[in-house]
Design an enzyme around this catalytic site. Structure first.
Site, PDB file in Angstrom:
ATOM      1  N   HIS A   1      -2.687  11.040   0.006  1.00  9.67           N
ATOM      2  CA  HIS A   1      -1.850  10.673  -1.644  1.00  9.67           C
ATOM      3  C   HIS A   1      -1.097  12.288  -1.686  1.00  9.67           C
ATOM      4  CE1 HIS A   1      -4.168   7.032  -1.609  1.00  9.67           C
ATOM      5  NE2 HIS A   1      -3.002   6.650  -2.248  1.00  9.67           N
TER       6      HIS A   1
ATOM      7  N   CYS B   1       3.492  -3.156  -3.435  1.00 14.93           N
ATOM      8  CA  CYS B   1       3.647  -1.460  -3.961  1.00 14.93           C
ATOM      9  C   CYS B   1       3.525  -0.126  -2.843  1.00 14.93           C
ATOM     10  CB  CYS B   1       2.782  -1.970  -5.073  1.00 14.93           C
ATOM     11  SG  CYS B   1       0.997  -1.492  -4.752  1.00 14.93           S
TER      12      CYS B   1
ATOM     13  N   GLU C   1      -4.551  -5.234   0.775  1.00 10.93           N
ATOM     14  CA  GLU C   1      -4.960  -4.469   1.702  1.00 10.93           C
ATOM     15  C   GLU C   1      -5.178  -4.405   2.472  1.00 10.93           C
ATOM     16  OE1 GLU C   1      -4.569  -1.258  -1.300  1.00 10.93           O
ATOM     17  OE2 GLU C   1      -6.054  -1.562  -2.120  1.00 10.93           O
TER      18      GLU C   1
ATOM     19  N   ASP D   1      -2.975   1.303   2.565  1.00  9.29           N
ATOM     20  CA  ASP D   1      -4.162   0.618   3.765  1.00  9.29           C
ATOM     21  C   ASP D   1      -3.755  -0.354   4.568  1.00  9.29           C
ATOM     22  OD1 ASP D   1      -5.430   2.768   3.177  1.00  9.29           O
ATOM     23  OD2 ASP D   1      -5.540   1.536   0.563  1.00  9.29           O
TER      24      ASP D   1
END
Ligand code: PEP
Ligand code: MG
Length: 551
Positions: free
Chosen positions: A188, A500, A429, A453
């Site tokens: 992240h 996304c 995901e 993911d």
């Protein structure tokens, strides 16, 4: 000139002073202040907050470990109230016109030196206590001023690694570039660098010491290089390159206001990923059609307490209103795995990515979930808000979520609080969600594929593990087939499907996604116009024909 190489996270060239960020022992910079009274008030407020924290610790320790062991926290409170200590800090602020952080740090060092040099063993032992209380006040001061690291000018930030909670608290307009020694391309922290649209490198073996700190640096995000102390001629060359890049960006501006439509008339939605209201300026500048992923967990990571319903409502409402009727998809909190938040008090796990995270936390802590849902439903009265649930693996979960959401809706209506009619969708995901996407499609309004993911779980590769970056094949046919399958199942059930995850911004796959019929791509703001350019230059029918001929 020193030269270091790392893995590329985001392109572009950054030129500026290097700031080496040392974890745990944040460097305090001396800054000249204009208003000593205001600085004194900041110090007083921080000191009182520190005393209150110590009182809480004292009471907790009294219960848990008894009076004798708890006494240390009383001693710390007394030390903070000590007249000599306070006078020293206040004197420095007033006579030297320095920031409170600097005055506290210097006073702390000075007093701890005094204790360390004393004859009496007990007094010598107090040196560490003085350091401890000074650090406590510093932490409060730095928290109060909005971030754990502050810079007086924009810098190239060099660190060993940065946790998402640290990254999110940085003053974003003061960071020209990130360079970290460790960290994975899919973490992240890397994602945040992309959202900020700044050149960034990870896995760069640069030393975190005075050979680098404070020196002039150049980061070339296109080649993955960090240059320290560049020679004048080289610096000029890089400045020229930077200028050329800016001109290229300028050319893309001509695409603002244009449709995301292919040569043969196929439309696609191009939305932006954000983690913060501060990202909204970039969203508007880059002409996003909406927000495709607001990672709401960053609201939690920025704080040291659960954000209240009101705090969250104000944030969601601001995003919805700023986007002026464009779709704003807010994902419910995805805490856990690499996004750790102390006050959630999550137990340490052997496999956090496979553990207690995201919707699993929400479903077992309904009070946390309901607070967020109340804020989201309330904000939905102020714009086109959509709610998205992460880490779904079963129909059962979705039904349970929808049931809780329904209860929240009813409560709000009974209380006479205005709400909208938000769409509710899920992230796809996990491989399980892909395989049952036909069933899930009947339960929700939309799908958004989280390829970060999905790739991790499909290829059994920990996205946090930088040693596996070379194996993390984003174009793996298994992942691409899954995306096609999800889009087909969504369309068969009459709902839309987007992407996304970071793969949505991969320019090498834009044509493929158009050919699959993906309805929406949500990418970091800086990637919107480059992807729009590709969309507008694509002929989907011709591309399909070409693909068929090749097989
Ligand atoms: C994803 O997994 O692709 C995603 C968008 O969510 P995150 O990266 O926040 O896990
Ligand atoms: Mg995810």
């Amino acid at each position: 000139m020193q030269e270091w190489e790392g893995k590329k996270v985001f392109g572009g060239i950054a030129i500026g002073k290097i700031y080496v960020y040392q974890k745990g022992q944040q460097q305090v910079r001396r800054m000249t202040i204009q208003d000593p009274d205001a600085e004194l008030a900041r110090y007083q407020a921080a000191k009182e907050a520190a005393v209150a924290q110590l009182q809480e610790l004292y009471e907790k320790a009294l219960q848990e470990v008894g009076q004798a062991n708890a006494a240390i926290f009383e001693i710390h409170q007394m030390m903070l109230e000590d007249e000599d200590y306070q006078e020293s800090v206040e004197h420095m602020i007033c006579t030297q016109q320095v920031n409170a952080e600097y005055a506290v740090a210097v006073t702390g060092d000075h007093f701890s030196q005094l204790f360390a040099n004393m004859e009496d063993e007990y007094m010598r032992g107090r040196a560490a206590d003085v350091k401890d209380i000074s650090e406590r006040v510093l932490t409060v001061l730095q928290g109060q001023s909005g971030g754990s690291v502050q810079f007086s000018e924009p810098v190239i930030l060099v660190a060993d690694d940065l946790a998402p909670s640290e990254t999110v608290q940085l003053e974003k307009d003061k960071v020209l570039s990130f360079v970290t020694v460790h960290g994975s391309l899919n973490s992240h922290t890397a994602i945040l660098a992309r959202t900020m649209g700044i050149p960034a490198l990870i896995g760069c073996p640069v030393p975190l010491d005075a050979t680098v700190d404070g020196k002039m640096g150049v980061v070339d995000g296109n080649t993955g290089k960090l240059y320290v102390d560049p020679e004048p001629a080289f610096l000029e060359q890089m400045k020229q390159k930077q200028l050329e890049e800016q001109e290229k960006k300028q050319l893309l501006q001509a695409l603002k206001g244009k449709d995301n439509v292919t040569l043969d008339g196929q439309h696609i939605l191009l939305y932006a990923n954000i983690g913060n209201t501060k990202d909204l300026a970039a969203v508007l500048q880059n002409d996003a059609g909406g927000i495709g992923l607001f990672r709401s967990e960053f609201i939690y990571l920025e704080r040291d307490h659960y954000p209240t319903e009101e705090e969250q409502f104000q944030i969601y409402r601001t995003v919805a209103e700023t986007m002026g009727g464009k779709r704003v998809i807010i994902r419910t909190l995805d805490i856990g795995a690499d996004k750790q938040c102390d006050y959630f008090e999550l137990e340490k796990e052997d496999n956090p990515a496979l553990g207690y995270r995201a919707i699993r936390i929400c479903l077992t802590r309904p009070e946390v979930f309901k607070t967020q849902l109340r804020a989201l439903f309330r904000a939905s009265a102020y714009g086109k808000v959509a709610i998205m649930y992460p880490m779904i693996t079963s129909v059962q979960e979705v039904r349970q979520i929808r049931q809780i959401a329904e209860e929240v809706k009813q409560e709000l209506q009974e209380q006479g609080i205005r709400i909208g009619e938000p769409e509710q969708g899920i992230m796809i995901e996990t491989p399980a969600a892909v395989i049952i996407s036909d069933l899930l499609a009947k339960e929700v309004d939309f799908f958004s594929i989280g390829t970060n993911d999905l790739t991790q779980y499909t290829l059994a590769i920990d996205r946090q593990n930088s040693m596996l970056d070379a194996f993390y094949d984003t174009h793996h046919p298994a992942v691409l087939r899954m995306i096609r399958m999800v889009v087909e199942q969504a369309h068969a059930a009459g709902i839309w499907a987007g992407i996304c995850g970071e793969l949505g911004a991969d320019p090498a796959l834009t044509k493929t996604f158009l050919e699959m019929g993906v309805d929406e791509l949500s990418v970091s703001p800086g990637n919107i116009l480059p992807i729009r350019k590709i969309v507008r230059e694509t002929d989907v029918a011709a591309y399909r024909q070409e693909m068929q001929e090749r097989t």
